[in-house]
Design a protein around this motif. Structure first.
Motif, PDB file in Angstrom:
ATOM      1  N   THR A   1       2.249  -1.334  -8.164  1.00  0.00           N
ATOM      2  CA  THR A   1       2.514   0.062  -8.921  1.00  0.00           C
ATOM      3  C   THR A   1       2.799   1.210  -8.023  1.00  0.00           C
ATOM      4  O   THR A   1       2.116   1.025  -6.895  1.00  0.00           O
ATOM      5  CB  THR A   1       1.113   0.335  -9.685  1.00  0.00           C
ATOM      6  N   ALA A   2       3.801   2.066  -8.238  1.00  0.00           N
ATOM      7  CA  ALA A   2       4.275   3.019  -7.361  1.00  0.00           C
ATOM      8  C   ALA A   2       4.024   4.227  -8.389  1.00  0.00           C
ATOM      9  O   ALA A   2       4.614   4.227  -9.229  1.00  0.00           O
ATOM     10  CB  ALA A   2       5.451   2.850  -6.815  1.00  0.00           C
ATOM     11  N   GLN A   3       3.439   5.522  -7.552  1.00  0.00           N
ATOM     12  CA  GLN A   3       3.080   6.759  -8.335  1.00  0.00           C
ATOM     13  C   GLN A   3       4.471   7.509  -8.113  1.00  0.00           C
ATOM     14  O   GLN A   3       5.076   7.684  -6.861  1.00  0.00           O
ATOM     15  CB  GLN A   3       2.024   7.393  -7.829  1.00  0.00           C
ATOM     16  N   VAL A   4       4.945   8.239  -8.993  1.00  0.00           N
ATOM     17  CA  VAL A   4       6.047   9.255  -8.935  1.00  0.00           C
ATOM     18  C   VAL A   4       5.460  10.417  -8.367  1.00  0.00           C
ATOM     19  O   VAL A   4       4.550  10.938  -8.911  1.00  0.00           O
ATOM     20  CB  VAL A   4       6.894   9.359 -10.334  1.00  0.00           C
ATOM     21  N   ARG A   5       6.273  10.931  -7.177  1.00  0.00           N
ATOM     22  CA  ARG A   5       5.796  12.159  -6.985  1.00  0.00           C
ATOM     23  C   ARG A   5       7.085  13.112  -6.452  1.00  0.00           C
ATOM     24  O   ARG A   5       8.109  12.788  -6.427  1.00  0.00           O
ATOM     25  CB  ARG A   5       5.462  11.838  -5.477  1.00  0.00           C
ATOM     26  N   ASP A   6       6.893  14.482  -6.588  1.00  0.00           N
ATOM     27  CA  ASP A   6       8.131  15.544  -6.020  1.00  0.00           C
ATOM     28  C   ASP A   6       7.971  15.120  -4.626  1.00  0.00           C
ATOM     29  O   ASP A   6       7.110  15.060  -3.796  1.00  0.00           O
ATOM     30  CB  ASP A   6       7.434  16.834  -6.451  1.00  0.00           C
ATOM     31  N   PHE A   7       9.296  15.365  -4.058  1.00  0.00           N
ATOM     32  CA  PHE A   7       9.645  15.199  -2.778  1.00  0.00           C
ATOM     33  C   PHE A   7      10.925  15.600  -2.538  1.00  0.00           C
ATOM     34  O   PHE A   7      11.995  15.363  -3.081  1.00  0.00           O
ATOM     35  CB  PHE A   7       9.638  13.742  -2.326  1.00  0.00           C
TER      36      PHE A   7
ATOM     37  N   LEU B   1      11.820   9.881 -14.306  1.00  0.00           N
ATOM     38  CA  LEU B   1      10.685   9.566 -13.417  1.00  0.00           C
ATOM     39  C   LEU B   1      10.016  10.948 -13.069  1.00  0.00           C
ATOM     40  O   LEU B   1      10.205  11.648 -12.258  1.00  0.00           O
ATOM     41  CB  LEU B   1      10.977   8.886 -12.221  1.00  0.00           C
ATOM     42  N   THR B   2       8.967  11.319 -13.951  1.00  0.00           N
ATOM     43  CA  THR B   2       8.494  12.332 -13.542  1.00  0.00           C
ATOM     44  C   THR B   2       7.051  12.358 -12.802  1.00  0.00           C
ATOM     45  O   THR B   2       6.286  11.241 -12.970  1.00  0.00           O
ATOM     46  CB  THR B   2       7.867  13.329 -15.076  1.00  0.00           C
ATOM     47  N   PRO B   3       6.661  13.302 -11.941  1.00  0.00           N
ATOM     48  CA  PRO B   3       5.577  13.067 -11.050  1.00  0.00           C
ATOM     49  C   PRO B   3       4.287  12.922 -11.997  1.00  0.00           C
ATOM     50  O   PRO B   3       4.024  13.311 -12.853  1.00  0.00           O
ATOM     51  CB  PRO B   3       5.394  14.781 -10.379  1.00  0.00           C
ATOM     52  N   GLY B   4       3.484  12.106 -11.194  1.00  0.00           N
ATOM     53  CA  GLY B   4       2.206  11.613 -11.807  1.00  0.00           C
ATOM     54  C   GLY B   4       2.284  10.156 -12.598  1.00  0.00           C
ATOM     55  O   GLY B   4       1.586   9.647 -12.912  1.00  0.00           O
ATOM     56  N   VAL B   5       3.480   9.796 -13.067  1.00  0.00           N
ATOM     57  CA  VAL B   5       3.643   8.568 -13.672  1.00  0.00           C
ATOM     58  C   VAL B   5       3.773   7.474 -12.784  1.00  0.00           C
ATOM     59  O   VAL B   5       4.093   7.340 -11.600  1.00  0.00           O
ATOM     60  CB  VAL B   5       5.208   8.719 -14.476  1.00  0.00           C
TER      61      VAL B   5
ATOM     62  N   ARG C   1       0.900  -1.225   0.003  1.00  0.00           N
ATOM     63  CA  ARG C   1      -0.041   0.092   0.024  1.00  0.00           C
ATOM     64  C   ARG C   1       0.907   1.132  -0.017  1.00  0.00           C
ATOM     65  O   ARG C   1       2.126   1.149   0.309  1.00  0.00           O
ATOM     66  CB  ARG C   1      -0.941   0.022   1.406  1.00  0.00           C
ATOM     67  N   GLU C   2       0.263   2.462  -0.524  1.00  0.00           N
ATOM     68  CA  GLU C   2       0.883   3.449  -0.383  1.00  0.00           C
ATOM     69  C   GLU C   2       2.328   3.734  -1.041  1.00  0.00           C
ATOM     70  O   GLU C   2       3.154   4.330  -0.115  1.00  0.00           O
ATOM     71  CB  GLU C   2       0.950   4.167   1.333  1.00  0.00           C
ATOM     72  N   ALA C   3       2.237   2.920  -2.105  1.00  0.00           N
ATOM     73  CA  ALA C   3       3.626   2.918  -2.792  1.00  0.00           C
ATOM     74  C   ALA C   3       3.838   4.227  -3.618  1.00  0.00           C
ATOM     75  O   ALA C   3       3.154   4.663  -4.458  1.00  0.00           O
ATOM     76  CB  ALA C   3       3.663   1.765  -3.585  1.00  0.00           C
ATOM     77  N   TRP C   4       5.180   4.798  -3.305  1.00  0.00           N
ATOM     78  CA  TRP C   4       5.456   5.926  -4.394  1.00  0.00           C
ATOM     79  C   TRP C   4       7.044   6.131  -4.454  1.00  0.00           C
ATOM     80  O   TRP C   4       7.649   5.563  -3.703  1.00  0.00           O
ATOM     81  CB  TRP C   4       4.875   7.281  -3.668  1.00  0.00           C
TER      82      TRP C   4
END
Length: 158
Positions: free
Chosen positions: A143-149, A122-126, A35-38
C-alpha cells in the motif's frame, strides 16, 4: 510384541525423515519487504510512485513489472541524461535488480514506478495498492499513500 516394536520403529523413522525433508525454495516475492511507499498526487495523466524495496534474502531478486487499479498501465522507469544533457525518464530495461540483503530505493529523480493514464484522481491521504511482479512470476502487493509533491518534473523520453 516384536511386531509392535518393529511397527513403532518404522513409524518413528518415517516421522523423523519427514521432519528432515528439505524445504522448497521460496519465491522472489517471499524475500521482499516494501517500505516508505508513496505516490505523487495527480488528478489525471501520469504520476510516479516511490518506495524502498528491501531484499531480506541472500539471492538477487528482479522486479519486472508493476500494476495498480489507479492507472491503466504502469512502467518501471529510470531517469537518464539525454543527448542534450537534460534529464529524461524512460522505461528501465530488464527491471529493477535488488541484490541479496540490499535495498533498492525508488525516488524522485531516479528509478521509480510510473503510473500511466491515471484512472481517477489520486488525492493526498488516499491509500493505493500496487503489485510488483518478479522475474520468477511471483507477486507482492503493498500500500502506498498519495502525497502532495512539487518535484519530479522530468520529461518523458520513451
Amino acid at each position: 510384541m516384536n511386531l509392535y516394536r518393529t511397527l513403532f520403529a518404522a513409524v518413528a523413522v518415517a516421522l523423523l525423515a519427514s521432519g528432515c525433508a528439505t524445504e522448497e525454495p521460496g519465491t522472489e516475492a517471499d524475500s521482499v519487504t516494501v517500505r516508505e511507499a508513496w505516490i505523487k498526487a495527480a488528478d489525471s495523466g501520469m504520476t510516479s510512485a516511490f518506495a524502498e524495496i528491501q531484499n531480506t534474502g541472500d539471492d538477487q531478486v528482479r522486479v519486472v513489472a508493476a500494476s495498480t487499479d489507479s492507472s491503466s498501465m504502469m512502467e518501471l522507469h529510470e531517469v537518464v541524461s539525454s543527448a542534450d544533457g537534460s534529464m529524461v525518464m524512460k522505461p528501465k530495461e530488464g527491471g529493477f535488480a535488488v541484490a541479496g540483503s540490499d535495498t533498492k530505493v525508488l525516488q524522485a529523480g531516479g528509478d521509480h514506478l510510473m503510473l500511466m493514464d491515471v484512472t481517477s484522481p489520486l488525492t493526498p491521504g488516499v491509500d493505493t495498492d500496487i503489485t510488483l511482479t518478479f522475474e520468477d512470476g511471483s507477486t507482492s502487493t503493498f500500500t502506498a499513500q498519495v502525497r502532495d509533491f512539487a518535484g519530479a518534473q522530468e520529461n518523458y523520453g520513451g
